[in-house]
Design an enzyme around this catalytic site. Structure first.
Site, PDB file in Angstrom:
ATOM      1  CG  ASP A 329     -17.693 -24.521  14.479  1.00  0.00           C
ATOM      2  OD1 ASP A 329     -16.886 -25.011  15.297  1.00  0.00           O
ATOM      3  OD2 ASP A 329     -18.917 -24.748  14.518  1.00  0.00           O
ATOM      4  NE  ARG A 331     -18.757 -26.347  17.270  1.00  0.00           N
ATOM      5  CZ  ARG A 331     -20.082 -26.332  17.168  1.00  0.00           C
ATOM      6  NH1 ARG A 331     -20.816 -26.885  18.115  1.00  0.00           N
ATOM      7  NH2 ARG A 331     -20.665 -25.787  16.137  1.00  0.00           N
TER       8      ARG A 331
END
Length: 418
Positions: A329, A331
């Site tokens: 991930d 983000r």
């Protein structure tokens, strides 16, 4: 394009002038817009620039196409007449705290008001935030009215199912010392990695340490406010909030493999109800497609998940992403709380999210979360149960009993890392 609008001499990079000062220095975290100074990313008058990069984020490339085709005069200044905000936001104490807001310009919507003299003198100062009023028209909200979950009041929710909102677009403006501190690294390392990972696109990252603000070529965010925005400064106002990361395939086209659109719609319904009940609802929509890895990577991961031996499985959910992208991930929610600080909030009464990453990012920045609201089970699409099982095992909030240890240990996401 006429010759007078062309610059024949190309300057590959620049360095600080010995003993020189910027025409418009930036004092990040100053108490007022005037003291802080304008953010100037113009390319037509290099002597005025006080940031790395240019206005428009990823759309600056399209601007280059417009200029190269002769459709746009490269030295044209925007006419900001009647573009002032449609609602008043701020200022709030967080705007003058250099550690609270590092990824956006808190004064970005007040450019025309605070720097009218400079603009009149020809300085190209542009807003990085715009505030307007609009209505959302979503079929699911009409269905919610028909089902009796939502009632129309003709102020927030209208009889035809549309919902009145204040809509805010925010472009990224990065204060590099603050970004580095947020990510627990040095400013030099951050600058070097930004320079190298963009293939040297912004040489001033490494040649201009005097320029501390960067306009990155990435998408920004949109915030939607439901209810009476004048109640925002009143800390007694009950706040319902969903922070949502972009998922075009689901949000727009209704993919059946994830919960993104159902959870977004659920959040909008909760926010509309909050506005009706005298509080405020807030949706923050971040452009971080495919966990900030992009849609191509996301679709490759979908293929890998469905074609692996034994089919799609929660235990391999994060692993399949890491196999393709090298990271589970990207983000990294460290910058996400900035918009909440910009709105002057210290507390979220109902946080419509199960994400431990978002929850921890907010609380680590001193924002209290009173209640976490999971997505109702009936809104989870059939093919999205694999995703939900994996996320719950990895630390997502759930009121249910914790998953079996073997599943929690096999999803491949170390909780302490997030």
């Amino acid at each position: 394009m006429t010759r007078s609008n062309r610059v024949d001499h190309i300057r590959l990079t620049s360095h600080p002038t010995p003993g020189g000062k910027l025409n418009f220095p930036i004092q990040w975290g100053a108490a007022s817009a005037r003291e802080r100074g304008p953010v100037i990313g113009t390319v037509s008058r290099p002597q005025d620039r006080n940031v790395i990069g240019s206005h428009g984020g990823s759309y600056s490339v399209y601007r280059a196409l417009a200029v190269s085709s002769g459709a746009l005069d490269p030295i044209r200044r925007p006419d900001l007449t009647n573009t002032h905000p449609a609602a008043t936001i701020g200022p709030f104490p967080q705007w003058s705290d250099p550690e609270r807001i590092v990824s956006l310009d808190p004064w970005g919507h007040l450019v025309a008001e605070n720097f009218a003299t400079e603009i009149a003198e020809g300085i190209d100062i542009r807003p990085s935030i715009a505030i307007t009023r609009a209505r959302l028209d979503l079929p699911e909200l009409k269905a919610a009215i028909d089902a009796g979950r939502l009632k129309h009041d003709d102020e927030v929710v209208h009889k035809n199912g549309s919902v009145s909102v204040v809509k805010i677009a925010l472009d990224p403006v990065w204060y590099l010392p603050g970004i580095a501190k947020r990510f627990a690294t040095t400013e030099n390392n951050l600058r070097r990695q930004l320079f190298e990972q963009t293939a040297g696109m912004f040489p001033e990252l490494v040649t201009r340490p005097d320029l501390q603000v960067f306009l990155p070529p990435i998408g920004g965010m949109t915030a939607y406010l439901f209810g009476d925005v004048t109640k925002l400064p009143d800390h007694r106002t009950k706040i319902t909030c969903r922070v949502h990361d972009e998922c075009n395939g689901s949000d727009v086209f209704g993919s059946d493999i994830c919960t993104c659109r159902p959870y977004l719609i659920h959040g909008i319904e909760e926010c509309a109800r909050a506005g009706q009940e005298g509080g405020l609802g807030i949706i923050v929509y971040n452009r971080k497609e495919g966990r900030a890895l992009g849609e191509v990577t996301k679709f490759l991961v979908y293929n890998a998940r469905k074609r692996q031996e034994g089919g799609d499985a929660a235990a391999q959910y994060f692993e399949r992403t890491e196999c393709v992208a090298g990271v589970q991930d990207a983000r990294f929610q460290q910058l996400m709380p900035d918009v909440i600080h910009w709105l002057g909030l210290k507390r979220i009464d109902r946080f419509v999210s199960m994400s431990d990453m978002k929850h921890d990012a907010l609380t680590s920045q001193g924002i209290e979360i009173v209640e976490r609201v999971p997505i109702p089970e009936e809104l989870v699409p059939p093919d999205a149960h694999v995703e939900m099982a994996a996320k719950k095992a990895a630390g997502y909030y759930t009121a249910e009993p914790p998953p079996p240890d073997d599943l929690a240990n096999s999803v491949g996401r170390p909780l302490e890392k997030y």
